[in-house]
Each structure stands twice: as structure tokens, then as C-alpha cells.
Design an enzyme around this catalytic site. Sequence first.
Site, mmCIF file in Angstrom:
data_model
loop_
_atom_site.group_PDB
_atom_site.id
_atom_site.type_symbol
_atom_site.label_atom_id
_atom_site.label_comp_id
_atom_site.label_asym_id
_atom_site.label_seq_id
_atom_site.Cartn_x
_atom_site.Cartn_y
_atom_site.Cartn_z
ATOM 1 N N ASP A 220 0.824 -1.199 0.000
ATOM 2 C CA ASP A 220 0.000 0.000 0.000
ATOM 3 C C ASP A 220 0.868 1.264 0.000
ATOM 4 O O ASP A 220 1.840 1.346 0.762
ATOM 5 C CB ASP A 220 -0.878 -0.035 1.262
ATOM 6 C CG ASP A 220 -1.986 0.982 1.252
ATOM 7 O OD1 ASP A 220 -2.853 0.888 0.369
ATOM 8 O OD2 ASP A 220 -1.993 1.866 2.133
ATOM 9 N N GLU A 272 14.409 -14.606 0.234
ATOM 10 C CA GLU A 272 14.845 -15.676 1.144
ATOM 11 C C GLU A 272 13.915 -16.882 1.052
ATOM 12 O O GLU A 272 14.264 -17.976 1.485
ATOM 13 C CB GLU A 272 14.783 -15.193 2.605
ATOM 14 C CG GLU A 272 15.831 -14.185 3.002
ATOM 15 C CD GLU A 272 15.485 -13.558 4.354
ATOM 16 O OE1 GLU A 272 14.601 -14.091 5.073
ATOM 17 O OE2 GLU A 272 16.083 -12.527 4.671
#
Length: 556
Positions: A220, A272
Site C-alpha cells: 500500500d 529468502e
Amino acid sequence: MSTAVTTPASPTPHGPEWWRTAVIYQIYPRSFADGNGDGLGDLAGIASRLDDLSYLGVDAIWLSPFFVSPQRDAGYDVANYRDVDPRFGTLADMDALIAAAHDRGIRVIADIVPNHTSSDHVWFQAALASAPGSPERARYLFKDGKGPDGSQPPTDWLSVFGGPAWSRVTEADGTPGQWYLHLFDESQPDLNWDNQEVVDEFDSVLRFWLDRGIDGFRVDVAHGMVKDPAYPDYQPKHDPEIGGGGIYLDCPYFGQTGVHRIWRHWRTVIDEYPGDRILTAESWVHPMTELANYTRPDEYHQAFNFPFMFAGWDAAKLRTSIDESLKEFGAVGAPSTWVLSNHDVVRHTSRFGLRDSGPQGSGIGPRDPQPDEALGLARARGAALMMLALPGSVFVYQGEELGLPEATQIPADARQDPTWFRTGGEKYGRDGCRVPIPWQAGAPAYGFSPTGAAWLPQPEGWDAYARSAQEGVEGSTLELYRAAMAARTAHGTSTADLTWIEGLPAGVLGFTVADLAVYVNTSDTPAPIDDPGDVVLASQDFDGTLAGNATVWIQR
Ligand code: GLC
């Protein structure tokens, strides 16, 4: 007709990277499906409708915020990022929803709100209880006011929702105190992204959801996190060509280049994790080169293409927007995205039903000229068929697959958007695109909730838009979307090059993509199409003449 001007699709289109071609369906949880009958949609409701989304053929769902929130901005005011708001369900419900979606091959994207927290967040409450200059205040953007007694706000900045972007607090001793920045509602204090504690907290929040199996984040206000440290006064300029969210490069609080540092870091966190997880930017910036910068290889995977959203139903503007999108996103190795509607703008069926360029975040209400529903629907179907032929990834906002229009007659006492309140009713705001969607013709609340309750009133006359009235019905908007979504995969349009077809009548766009020729008539005048191929899909009946406001796909 001659063909010319080939715009290459993004350079690595055929990899395993699902997000380059995905159709991502936006669920606005409070308005999608209500499982418990309290009038507010919930996670159980979403779970009960997953098979309907499989039927439609979506690759992923993006859920607008479902976190703990006082709901002063419909959940974009988060009080606890690590839990589900009880109005929507529980963490266990969320885990079950992710699993059920994955069982169906549907990925789940969460909506993360890092520019601001809710004023109910423990951090902000601690900041209010602490002294100026304290570490608690340093997580937000507190400043002393101007003037001898500090009674003037630090800058003249305006909230996106109207009114000033600063509010003054009362200090613990009861005296008028510092001011804090809120680019949105006063219940949404902006965080200080120069503070390492803020950075670390969000790393932890991202990992919390990634560990639970979330496939990525829609971020956002991705253009808002960094403010010009000089805090200059600034009044936004309005340019109708840019649309509601166009941000100028000189804006001191939006589109600052410093935000890219944050996104490069977030990309390392996402990377990751296995499984091709993604970041999608809600970045209201222009020009297109600035927007594309968010999607450089070490930043976001995708960004919403708002310039395309604001190109309207205009052949020249659409062509320019499509060219610029493919060129600029392609230049950084990203797919273009395409989007016509979301929970912040007037539904495109209604925008296109206005002859003059329509309002955006201001909404359409009873005082305004009303959209031509039939015209808007014809154009919306044509626009969808065009969008679903374009190379790249597509966002579909819940209800657009039903051809749903804006609700333009919501009574004043039912309105909920902070825009309405912060402008004293001058701007209607975004409630009209957020009305609970119709599932079942003739049922209470059109099947949205078992009790007939709905948090915003639904208009009369939505039976024809209900899913039950369209499923399996040839020619319905739902079946048009479904067929186009299947055909874009079958024909490989989303990874193909696009080549414009020249020499077409005024207002008609044509392009080839994969083994299709696509013709879009944005004018009201029927256009003869000299193409011998078979019709694959058409938004209106096609017999060699393309009706006004219609699109056809023809086999090459
Ligand atoms: C984004 C959201 C919008 C929200 C605002 C503040 O623009 O899409 O709904 O009000 O950010 O969080």
C-alpha cells in the site's frame, strides 16, 4: 491494412515466473461474501467461494487488508499486523484459506500497509503517552508547529482524503503539543522509515506472513514512505490527464527516490523464501518511466498500471498507454500489468458510461450526472476483452467480471469513506465501488450474506448482475471473462509480442498478438473489419462489422 510497429514483450517471458502472466483477482473482504451473516464479508465467506474463483480461472487472489483494525479506513488502518481482525475471522481461518486456495492452485497475496499504522496501534498509543523527542515518538513523524506558540501545522500539506495532513496532540500535562503527519486520515499516522526499528518491525511482519504461506504482498502507498527532509510547503497540482492519483515529481511526500532503498531491502527478504513469491507496488507516480523504476530487477516484481486505468475509452490514449507500458516495463525486464478498476476508483463500467471524463476518488453520487448503464457495460466488456489480450499480468477487481456498475445512490447516512467526512460531503469518496457484490438473484442481499445484512446498502436492480444469472449463460459478462481468461492462456497472448495494425477507421484500434488479431472499436460507429479469420471471442455479436464500443478476437 498494413502491420507495423512491433513492441516487444518483456525480455524473459517464458520462465517459471507465474506473476509475469497471472490474472490476479482482488478480493475486498468486507464486500465479497459474508459467512456469518453480520453484513460484513469474512474469511469464511471467501473460503466458501473459492470454487467459484476456480471456475472463473484466476491464478491468484489479492486480499485487501484483513488485519486487526478499527476499520476507520476499511482496514487500511492496521492496529496489529500479526493477527486477523475478529470481524473477518481468526488466524486459523486464514491458514485454512491459504491451504484451500493452494489446493486449487490459487496463490494468495496479502495487502501490507507500511506507510502508516492505525492510531490504535500500540506504538502510536505509546507515542502519545511519551514526551517530544522520545524513542516512542521517533517511530512516527512528530514535529513542533509553526508560530510562536506552535499553533500552526509544520507544513501546508493536505491529506489525500481532504483537510490538513497534520493533527496536533495534547501532551501528557494537558497542554497543546506537537503535530503528527498523516497523509491519509488522522487515524492513520505516518511511520518514520528512517527509523531502524520501523524497518526491523516490518521485516518481521513480512516473515510472519511468508512463514504462513502467503505468496506475496500488494504494498500500500509504496510511493509514500519517504518525505523530503526539508519539509517544504507544497500544494498538489491537478492534471486531468494524469487522473486522480497522478503524482508530480516535485511532491515532497510522494514519489521520493529514497523509497527505492526500502524496496530493495524488502526484495532481499522475499527472496529468502522459495516458491516465486512476489511484491506488487501500489505506486501512484508518473511518468511511466518513474513507475517502471519500481519494477527494476532488485525491487518489485510488478506495479499497478494506473496510467492505463486512466487512459479511458479513447483509442489514441489507449494506444499510447499500451506502447509506453510495454516499452518502459520491458526496459527494466518487468511484465506490464493491466488494471481497469479497484476499491479506490469509480468502477470502470460507470466511468465509461459517462461521456465526459469521469471522476475518480471523488466518486459519483446522487448530485452528479448519472452514467449510461448500457453504454458503460458495452464499453466495459470491450475494454476487458482488450485488456485480457495484452501481454503481461492482469488485475480483476471483484464484481467487474459481472459487469457491475458503481452504486451511485448511496444515502448520506450510509456512507463510510473518510473522504466523505473529511470533505464535509463535498466528495462522495469510494463507497460506490465497495458495495457487497451480488451472488444470487432474488436472494436477500443478492446472496452476499445469509441474513440479508450488508454493511453498505446494495442498489435495487442488481439481480441481472448476480453471478447466478450469468453462470453458464452464453454471452454473459462472467462467461466472457472466463472464456477470455482461458483463451489468453491457450493462445499464449500474455507472453507474445504486440504489433499494431495500421489503417483502421477512426476510433478503432487493432493489434496482433500471438495467433490472434484483436480489434477494438472505441467509437459509436460500427466499423467494417476486413479480416477473413474465424471469430474467437467477441464482446458483441460480430459478422464482419464491429459494433460501436466493442472488441473482437479473430484467429490469424
Ligand atoms: C491505498 C489504498 C486505499 C487506502 C490508502 C491509505 O491507496 O488502496 O484504499 O485508503 O492507501 O492506506
